[in-house]
Design an enzyme around this catalytic site. Structure first.
Site, PDB file in Angstrom:
ATOM      1  N   ASP A  30       1.783   7.040   2.432  1.00 36.62           N
ATOM      2  CA  ASP A  30       2.432   8.211   1.829  1.00 36.62           C
ATOM      3  C   ASP A  30       3.565   8.637   2.766  1.00 36.62           C
ATOM      4  O   ASP A  30       3.435   9.631   3.504  1.00 36.62           O
ATOM      5  CB  ASP A  30       1.423   9.354   1.669  1.00 36.62           C
TER       6      ASP A  30
ATOM      7  N   GLU B 196     -11.163   3.318   6.939  1.00 31.39           N
ATOM      8  CA  GLU B 196     -10.287   4.337   7.504  1.00 31.39           C
ATOM      9  C   GLU B 196     -11.191   5.429   8.065  1.00 31.39           C
ATOM     10  O   GLU B 196     -11.359   5.567   9.266  1.00 31.39           O
ATOM     11  CB  GLU B 196      -9.327   4.876   6.437  1.00 31.39           C
TER      12      GLU B 196
ATOM     13  N   HIS C 189      -9.647   1.079  -0.819  1.00 31.99           N
ATOM     14  CA  HIS C 189      -9.508   1.819   0.433  1.00 31.99           C
ATOM     15  C   HIS C 189     -10.858   1.800   1.146  1.00 31.99           C
ATOM     16  O   HIS C 189     -11.882   2.179   0.574  1.00 31.99           O
ATOM     17  CB  HIS C 189      -9.136   3.278   0.150  1.00 31.99           C
TER      18      HIS C 189
ATOM     19  N   HIS D 144       0.853  -1.198   0.000  1.00 33.86           N
ATOM     20  CA  HIS D 144       0.000   0.000   0.000  1.00 33.86           C
ATOM     21  C   HIS D 144       0.883   1.240   0.000  1.00 33.86           C
ATOM     22  O   HIS D 144       1.253   1.768   1.048  1.00 33.86           O
ATOM     23  CB  HIS D 144      -0.909  -0.012   1.235  1.00 33.86           C
TER      24      HIS D 144
END
Length: 327
Positions: A272, A193, A190, A10
């Site tokens: 990220d 979250e 995704h 990921h």
């Protein structure tokens, strides 16, 4: 933990761009994106919506296939330093040619060439997972899926959805996932979250994915957790990202250990990394500190990642060999 061989599932390619790389490219192109950096030159944002804005602003300086080839080279170098032997990077045709298949082919060719060159120099094996952007809507997702299907092969091996989980429902994107599935691409989404456990359930039921990006809020519904374990759905967990964005207050409060203890297949990724001031080695170190996980546990998570990777059998064997075993 740098010396431990690792696999990462990921990782957003643009989100892995070192700030100095983006700043340098902006200067070369005379594009003013100073607002996305703080006084130390790091990416600066306040919350998740602002993060998305900063992310897209930073991405705006990447305008050509050559820019993306340079980015792949830079990211591969960062991964190699962390002991990563295999990584799947999320790529969006919306940022690479505006969803046009012909333009997208040029970007893919440039990225694949750079990936192969990095691998030949001892870097990680890289694969691309095409992602539609949820807050761009279902119509643009169809174009992204077509781009993925038309370029599926040695490099492009998966399809998924990223972006703002609060926009639309998974079933709105079912057409694009059906197209990607028929093309033979691996599927991820995704969820879990910001959308909560219901978003995980809907992604599994409506999109029929084998992996969930994040998925950690499934812990709020233990029946769902047990279903994920029984069905072998793999979670691409990014603890540092979750903590940096305020989803959980501390590492020892993150649910990854609870999910693992209940038999869910969890893996560890960075999402990220420069945005969240982390590396994959940092993630492992903090998990070890928070939960007492030793190298044997962490190596097991890497084997789970290798088995769940969107790659062919010969590549999987190579990855497992580089991780240090087959099981």
């Amino acid at each position: 933990m740098k010396s431990l061989p690792k696999a990462e599932l990921h990782l957003h390619l643009e989100g892995a761009a070192p700030p100095a790389f983006i700043a340098g490219l902006a200067r070369q192109k005379k594009i003013d994106i100073a607002r996305v950096f703080d006084e130390r030159g790091d990416y600066a944002f306040d919350d998740f919506p602002h993060f998305l804005e900063v992310y897209e602003a930073a991405t705006s300086v990447l305008k050509t296939p050559e820019d993306y080839a340079r980015l792949v080279t830079a990211v591969a170098g960062e991964l190699a330093e962390q002991g990563v032997v295999y990584a799947e990077t999320f790529l969006s045709p919306d940022f690479c040619g505006g969803g046009d298949v012909s333009a997208w082919r040029d970007y893919v060719a440039a990225m694949q060439e750079a990936a192969l060159a990095a691998e030949a120099q001892g870097g990680p094996i890289l694969r691309g997972v095409v992602t539609c952007i949820r807050h761009f809507g279902p119509d643009r997702a169809r174009r992204a899926a077509l781009c993925a299907a038309e370029t599926m092969g040695d490099f492009i091996t998966g399809y998924g959805i990223a972006g703002n989980e609060m926009m639309g429902r998974p079933k709105d994107f079912a057409w694009s996932f059906d197209l990607a599935r028929e093309a033979g691409l691996g599927l991820t989404a995704h969820a879990g979250e910001w959308g909560g456990p219901v978003s995980v359930r809907e992604a599994v039921e409506d999109l029929r994915v084998t992996r969930i990006g994040h998925g950690v809020r499934a812990i709020e519904d233990l029946a769902l957790v047990d279903r994920l374990a029984e069905d072998g759905i793999v979670l691409e967990v990014c603890p540092g990202s979750n903590i940096a964005l305020g989803l959980y207050p501390r590492w020892d409060r993150h649910p990854i250990c609870q999910l693992w203890e209940r038999g869910v297949k969890v893996t560890v990724s960075t999402d990220d990394p420069p945005f969240f001031h982390t590396t994959l080695s940092d993630e492992y170190d903090r998990l070890a500190q928070a939960f007492g996980w030793d190298e044997e546990v962490l190596a097991g998570l890497n084997r789970v990642a290798a088995e769940a990777a969107f790659c062919d059998a010969p590549t999987r064997e190579r990855v497992l060999a580089r991780l240090g075993g087959t099981g």
